[in-house]
Design a protein around this motif. Structure first.
Motif, PDB file in Angstrom:
ATOM      1  N   LEU A 137      55.573 -59.539  15.710  1.00  0.00           N
ATOM      2  CA  LEU A 137      57.038 -59.454  15.754  1.00  0.00           C
ATOM      3  C   LEU A 137      57.645 -60.102  14.517  1.00  0.00           C
ATOM      4  O   LEU A 137      58.626 -59.606  13.954  1.00  0.00           O
ATOM      5  N   LEU A 182      62.691 -50.432  19.725  1.00  0.00           N
ATOM      6  CA  LEU A 182      62.976 -50.212  21.142  1.00  0.00           C
ATOM      7  C   LEU A 182      63.001 -48.740  21.544  1.00  0.00           C
ATOM      8  O   LEU A 182      62.966 -48.434  22.739  1.00  0.00           O
ATOM      9  N   GLU A 237      54.698 -48.372  19.361  1.00  0.00           N
ATOM     10  CA  GLU A 237      54.133 -49.287  20.355  1.00  0.00           C
ATOM     11  C   GLU A 237      54.807 -49.163  21.714  1.00  0.00           C
ATOM     12  O   GLU A 237      54.149 -49.227  22.759  1.00  0.00           O
ATOM     13  N   VAL A 238      56.143 -48.993  21.723  1.00  0.00           N
ATOM     14  CA  VAL A 238      56.854 -48.933  22.998  1.00  0.00           C
ATOM     15  C   VAL A 238      56.425 -47.708  23.808  1.00  0.00           C
ATOM     16  O   VAL A 238      56.389 -47.739  25.042  1.00  0.00           O
ATOM     17  N   PRO A 295      52.919 -53.874  23.636  1.00  0.00           N
ATOM     18  CA  PRO A 295      53.948 -54.771  23.117  1.00  0.00           C
ATOM     19  C   PRO A 295      53.459 -55.535  21.887  1.00  0.00           C
ATOM     20  O   PRO A 295      52.271 -55.838  21.766  1.00  0.00           O
ATOM     21  N   PHE A 296      54.376 -55.817  20.993  1.00  0.00           N
ATOM     22  CA  PHE A 296      54.040 -56.613  19.817  1.00  0.00           C
ATOM     23  C   PHE A 296      53.694 -58.036  20.234  1.00  0.00           C
ATOM     24  O   PHE A 296      54.341 -58.621  21.105  1.00  0.00           O
ATOM     25  N   THR A 297      52.693 -58.611  19.606  1.00  0.00           N
ATOM     26  CA  THR A 297      52.429 -60.033  19.791  1.00  0.00           C
ATOM     27  C   THR A 297      53.464 -60.816  18.984  1.00  0.00           C
ATOM     28  O   THR A 297      54.157 -60.273  18.119  1.00  0.00           O
TER      29      THR A 297
END
Length: 221
Positions: free
Chosen positions: A143, A160, A131-132, A137-139
């Protein structure tokens, strides 16, 4: 069901995902199908366990169906649908074990996190939160799902950096219970699911949901 096959072996349900070589991707139809399977599993009586695997030669799951997502005028309904599915799977009222027999990328890694235990191939396949690198970004609910990994230091680094780890590194860092040869992954997952299925199901579910209580407290934006 078009892409999900549910097969019972004694007390264990084996759920095999195959979407015709597309990489076992999540789109609206796929999540609908998964949700229908959860309906069936939740209402399965008696002692039970679940093993999730894939018969794709390369992927456990490659995550989102990006071309499909890009075609949606509004992705918010789908995102909400996906969040609900992952939380529901994470709190399923039976033991859940992932047999990761191929790459688990992005949403595929989230799927693995939703399981209670994970087993992975040592000789092929990577575990990666991409995703990064994709700018996604994670919702908040997602997360909480990835935080279910019992390896916070590894999770921090994976989330990260977007690095892709093989089975041996995942096992060494606590992301999976063991890294095994291809022919041993499913059997190890089955053995763990069979063991857990012998416990009182209500007790197991109560303990699991207690440990994962934060999922029930997440407030969606």
């Amino acid at each position: 069901m078009a892409n999900l096959k549910l097969t019972r072996v004694d007390k264990v349900q084996v759920l095999t995902w195959s979407d015709g070589g597309k990489g076992n991707v999540f789109n609206g139809d796929a999540v609908d199908e998964w949700s229908a399977v959860l309906d069936e599993l939740e209402n399965t009586p008696g002692k039970a366990g679940l093993v999730i695997t894939s018969d794709d030669p390369k992927f456990f799951s490659s995550g989102l169906d990006v071309p499909w997502v890009m075609q949606q005028a509004d992705v918010k309904p789908f995102v909400s649908q996906l969040e609900d599915f992952f939380i529901r799977l994470s709190l399923l009222n039976m033991p859940v074990v992932a047999a990761i027999n191929g790459h688990a990328y992005a949403g595929g890694a989230v799927l693995a996190c939703a399981a209670d235990f994970r087993y992975m191939r040592a000789d092929r396949g990577r575990f990666c939160f991409s995703e990064v690198k994709l700018g996604l970004p994670f919702t908040a609910p997602l997360l909480e799902v990835i935080r279910l990994l019992p390896a916070p230091d590894a999770l921090y680094e994976l989330a990260l950096t977007g690095d892709a780890w093989g089975g041996d590194e995942c096992a060494a860092r606590g992301v999976v219970s063991a890294a095994l040869q291809e022919n041993d992954v499913l059997s190890a997952a089955m053995a763990r699911a069979e063991q857990l299925a012998e416990f009182d199901r209500r007790t197991y579910t109560a303990i699991k949901r207690g440990l994962r209580r934060q999922l029930e407290l997440v407030t969606k934006p």
